[in-house]
Write a protein that holds these residues in place. Structure first.
Motif, mmCIF file in Angstrom:
data_model
loop_
_atom_site.group_PDB
_atom_site.id
_atom_site.type_symbol
_atom_site.label_atom_id
_atom_site.label_comp_id
_atom_site.label_asym_id
_atom_site.label_seq_id
_atom_site.Cartn_x
_atom_site.Cartn_y
_atom_site.Cartn_z
ATOM 1 N N GLU A 78 17.114 -97.194 27.058
ATOM 2 C CA GLU A 78 17.939 -96.051 26.656
ATOM 3 C C GLU A 78 17.101 -94.911 26.094
ATOM 4 O OE1 GLU A 78 21.621 -95.138 23.526
ATOM 5 O OE2 GLU A 78 20.945 -97.192 23.879
ATOM 6 N N PHE A 79 15.893 -95.225 25.615
ATOM 7 C CA PHE A 79 15.071 -94.211 24.953
ATOM 8 C C PHE A 79 13.883 -93.763 25.804
ATOM 9 C CE2 PHE A 79 17.222 -96.645 21.641
ATOM 10 C CZ PHE A 79 17.884 -95.614 20.979
ATOM 11 N N LEU A 80 13.903 -94.072 27.107
ATOM 12 C CA LEU A 80 12.813 -93.634 27.982
ATOM 13 C C LEU A 80 12.695 -92.112 27.994
ATOM 14 C CD1 LEU A 80 13.337 -96.078 30.974
ATOM 15 C CD2 LEU A 80 11.235 -95.869 29.638
ATOM 16 N N ALA A 81 13.776 -91.415 28.288
ATOM 17 C CA ALA A 81 13.733 -89.950 28.341
ATOM 18 C C ALA A 81 13.451 -89.328 26.973
ATOM 19 C CB ALA A 81 15.038 -89.407 28.926
ATOM 20 N N PRO A 82 14.122 -89.780 25.895
ATOM 21 C CA PRO A 82 13.843 -89.160 24.598
ATOM 22 C C PRO A 82 12.394 -89.289 24.137
ATOM 23 C CG PRO A 82 15.926 -90.341 24.509
ATOM 24 C CD PRO A 82 15.294 -90.684 25.828
ATOM 25 N N TRP A 83 11.743 -90.416 24.425
ATOM 26 C CA TRP A 83 10.338 -90.544 24.019
ATOM 27 C C TRP A 83 9.470 -89.528 24.760
ATOM 28 C CZ3 TRP A 83 8.534 -92.006 19.760
ATOM 29 C CH2 TRP A 83 8.970 -93.146 19.084
ATOM 30 N N VAL A 84 9.717 -89.319 26.046
ATOM 31 C CA VAL A 84 8.945 -88.323 26.791
ATOM 32 C C VAL A 84 9.173 -86.939 26.200
ATOM 33 C CG1 VAL A 84 8.661 -87.195 29.035
ATOM 34 C CG2 VAL A 84 8.916 -89.688 28.916
ATOM 35 N N SER A 85 10.427 -86.600 25.934
ATOM 36 C CA SER A 85 10.729 -85.286 25.355
ATOM 37 C C SER A 85 10.069 -85.112 23.992
ATOM 38 C CB SER A 85 12.246 -85.112 25.232
ATOM 39 O OG SER A 85 12.866 -85.139 26.489
ATOM 40 N N TYR A 86 10.122 -86.163 23.180
ATOM 41 C CA TYR A 86 9.593 -86.079 21.815
ATOM 42 C C TYR A 86 8.073 -85.983 21.807
ATOM 43 C CZ TYR A 86 8.577 -87.482 16.984
ATOM 44 O OH TYR A 86 8.102 -87.549 15.698
ATOM 45 N N ARG A 87 7.407 -86.863 22.521
ATOM 46 C CA ARG A 87 5.943 -86.897 22.470
ATOM 47 C C ARG A 87 5.295 -85.731 23.199
ATOM 48 N NH1 ARG A 87 4.619 -89.404 17.971
ATOM 49 N NH2 ARG A 87 5.192 -91.608 17.905
ATOM 50 N N LEU A 88 5.990 -85.148 24.190
ATOM 51 C CA LEU A 88 5.426 -84.004 24.900
ATOM 52 C C LEU A 88 6.029 -82.684 24.433
ATOM 53 C CD1 LEU A 88 5.110 -85.349 28.566
ATOM 54 C CD2 LEU A 88 3.519 -85.548 26.654
#
Length: 697
Positions: free
Chosen positions: A175-185
């Motif tokens: 569920e957090f695949l997309a949010p981690w990409v958005s957050y870290r980048l």
């Protein structure tokens, strides 16, 4: 510093080429960057070589390999066990420092998250954009599969006790695949997880296209990842099941018997074509249209596909493109090689493409024969394959293709299975075009229409020296960066030095280990980059004092008054060199040693003993080794707010200490923090109030 680009009349050139008119320019989407890792292919150059060579990258494991990776001896000794898979090598390697994770977090972070972060980074670099300074309003549309690591982590009480149950879920749940990409980048556009089973990643591409056309974002990352386990594993074949009895996937073939599972990851970077041309982005292909349908109840069972809505998805996608299905020269099919799946897909595609000019006019293929069925990443694997074929004007074969299955009636259809690599001639009317289909269990059908990129403007010739700025996280990585760039500049189709210099300046994240090279032509640049890669003294040309001054400022991380103009271009991406962080399994969950802080009862700890135990607790939660810098602050050591909440709870439960959450926000060294905790710093805030405040934020 503000970036300067020279569009060089890109839009006019594209319109003059005859591939696009002003109307389609507004609805077309450019593919400006791609990255992926697939079985047998750690990068897209290797992927293409495998594809065009008809290589089957499905691995066959020995008993020793399977046992070494923890397989059940009784299972692999069974008559129906098939020791084959589209295996993704080094799927557990990760460079946590590059993405701001401490070692404890990196070990808990699901391998899918690790791979997706690295692939998203590389895709942005391939597009000529700095991954940590991407364009505003960049969205993320991705999905992934269920993993053994995730299930093991979320059912491990010891792990929850160590870092907190919420932190475990956030680090492992798909569920957090997309949010981690958005957050870290640092991407501030929409961030959506997509789940449509096997059609997930192509559905993600469709949703990203729609978001760009609707103005929800101006740039989008789209794709998927599937790593059910990082270990070597085969599968059990059941009569009548979906898996092949011999470990080979043969779509549309008379020998087909089912599919073979595989792992992989792929991400593409999309922009509206008009924006990409105006901003000088490297356009690799153009999406002309896409569509999604669902079979609803019009199928024999929940897992079975349906004909009518697969046909509808194809027709709707080509209609959205303002084209006819007959305009296609190639179709990348879902192609699972299952009896029911291939028969229904062939029927649906034949109905959609019936207007094609002549029997067998359209090439047909499926990348699953090469790499297996990548589940949530299957669609993007076929999408990237098709972009590469358009770029190289070459039709890649379906690995091991033999005689078509007679029940599919392909001899009387618009299709012929591509069984060998062959040139893809440009049609008499219009550019090369292809369709990509993906079908998910549950009935979600996707089709995307791809077209070759408009011609790129020719870079002006220049003999002026250029400065190539290089950086990396370590000295070894810097040498690898230099070696890869040297190889790229020796290629016949190497980009201009001006565009190379421009992309290195604006399309890469500045990192601490730095170097620069001065050169007036490709040969000189390649020679000096090789010197740098081999650790030799790098020669410098006479003159070029202004550029040399610029290079020295780069080494000192000073402001750079960048000279000249250039365009973004595709260059080798960052060589991730992370170590293995492994993965959890359901059978042998990680056995954590007892926390030093919990080995003694709170009442037996006092003074120095208590402070020592709290230091150990902090180090354990942050994944620090015994030699860590005692002067690091909590956040410099990789701490975050969720870990702080967990530590507050642990200190209360195990040490009977009420510690304010705000203590972790102060600029204290870890040792100073431990001393203040022991001193029992007063606070009027209760833990419950702090937790409520944190959740509200």
């Amino acid at each position: 510093m503000t970036e300067t680009v020279n569009p060089a009349n890109n839009t006019t050139d594209a319109l003059d080429s005859g591939t696009l008119d002003s109307g389609t320019l507004d609805s077309a989407i450019a593919v400006i960057g791609m990255s992926g890792r697939f079985p047998g292919a750690p990068d897209l150059d290797t992927y293409w070589q495998n594809l065009v060579g008809g290589v089957c990258s499905i691995s066959d494991f020995t008993d020793d390999e399977l046992l070494a990776d923890g397989a059940d001896p009784a299972e692999i000794g069974g008559r129906d066990y098939v020791p084959s898979k589209g295996y993704l090598a080094d799927a557990d390697r990760f460079d946590p420092a590059l993405f701001g994770f401490n070692r404890t977090e990196a070990a808990v972070l699901d391998p899918q998250h690790r791979l997706l972060l690295q692939t998203a980074w590389a895709a942005l670099e391939d597009a000529g954009h700095d991954p940590l300074a991407a364009p505003p309003r960049t969205g993320v549309y991705v999905g992934g599969g269920v993993t053994e690591h995730m299930l093991a982590a979320q059912t491990d009480p010891k792990l929850a006790a160590q870092i907190g149950a919420l932190q475990v879920r956030i680090l492992t749940d798909r569920e957090f695949l997309a949010p981690w990409v958005s957050y870290r980048l640092g991407l501030d556009g929409p961030s959506l997880n997509v789940q449509t089973a096997c059609s997930t990643s192509l559905t993600a591409v469709h949703l990203a296209v729609q978001a760009l056309l609707m103005g929800d974002c101006d740039t989008a990352l789209a794709g998927g990842v599937a790593v059910d386990t990082v270990r070597r594993r085969g599968y059990v074949h059941y009569q009548g099941g979906i898996f092949a009895p011999d470990g080979r996937c043969r779509p549309f073939d008379e020998r087909s018997g089912g599919t073979v599972p595989g792992n992989g990851v792929g991400v593409v970077v999309l922009r509206r074509l008009s924006d990409a041309l105006a901003d000088g982005d490297p356009v690799r292909a153009v999406i002309r249209g896409s569509a999604v349908t669902n079979d609803g109840a019009a199928r024999v069972g929940f897992t079975a596909p349906g004909v009518d809505q697969q046909t509808a998805a194809i027709v709707e996608a080509w209609t959205a493109a303002g084209l006819e299905p007959a305009d296609a020269q190639y179709v990348e099919a879902h192609g699972t090689a299952t009896e029911l799946g291939d028969r229904i897909e062939a029927s649906a595609a034949t109905a959609a493409f019936k207007g094609a000019l002549g029997t067998g006019a359209i090439g047909l293929g499926s990348v699953k024969a090469n790499i297996g069925h990548l589940d949530a990443a299957a669609g993007v694997a076929g999408f990237i394959k098709t972009v590469l074929m358009l770029e190289h004007a070459t039709l890649a074969p379906t690995a091991g293709a033999g005689r078509p299955h007679p029940e599919l009636a392909l001899d009387d259809s618009p299709f012929h299975v591509v069984d060998s690599a062959r040139p893809w001639p440009r049609p008499e009317r219009g550019p090369r075009r292809a369709g990509i289909s993906s079908v998910g269990i549950g009935g979600t059908n996707v089709h995307v229409v791809l077209e070759q990129a408009p011609p790129s403007p020719t870079a002006p010739r220049s003999t002026s020296p250029e400065i190539l700025l290089l950086s990396a996280h370590t000295e070894e990585a810097l040498r690898t960066v230099a070696a890869r760039l040297a190889t790229a500049l020796r290629a016949p189709d190497a980009p201009s030095l001006a565009d190379t210099a421009h992309t290195l300046r604006f399309g890469r994240t500045p990192q601490p280990v730095r170097a620069y090279v001065l050169a007036a032509d490709h040969a000189e640049a390649a020679t000096r980059l090789t010197e740098l890669a081999e650790g030799r003294a790098v020669s410098t040309p006479a003159g070029a004092d202004e550029l040399r001054t610029l290079g020295e400022a780069w080494l000192r991380d000073e402001h750079l008054p960048w000279p000249g103009q250039g365009r973004r271009t595709a260059l080798p991406t960052y060589p991730f060199e992370g170590e293995s962080f492994g993965a959890l399994t359901l059978d042998t969950r990680r056995q954590e040693p007892a926390s030093p802080a919990a080995e003694e009862a709170p009442e037996s700890l006092g003074g120095d003993n208590l402070e020592h135990s709290i230091r150990a607790l902090l180090a354990e939660a942050l994944g620090l080794d015994p030699s860590h810098d005692p002067d690091m602050t909590y956040f410099a050591a990789g701490g975050d707010s969720l870990t702080a909440v967990h530590l507050v709870g642990t200190l209360r439960d195990e040490f009977d200490l009420d510690v304010p959450l705000t203590l972790f926000l102060e600029q204290l060294t870890l040792h100073e923090m431990a001393r203040q905790i022991v001193a029992g710093r007063d606070s009027d805030d209760s833990l419950d109030a702090l937790l409520s405040e944190f959740e509200a934020e």
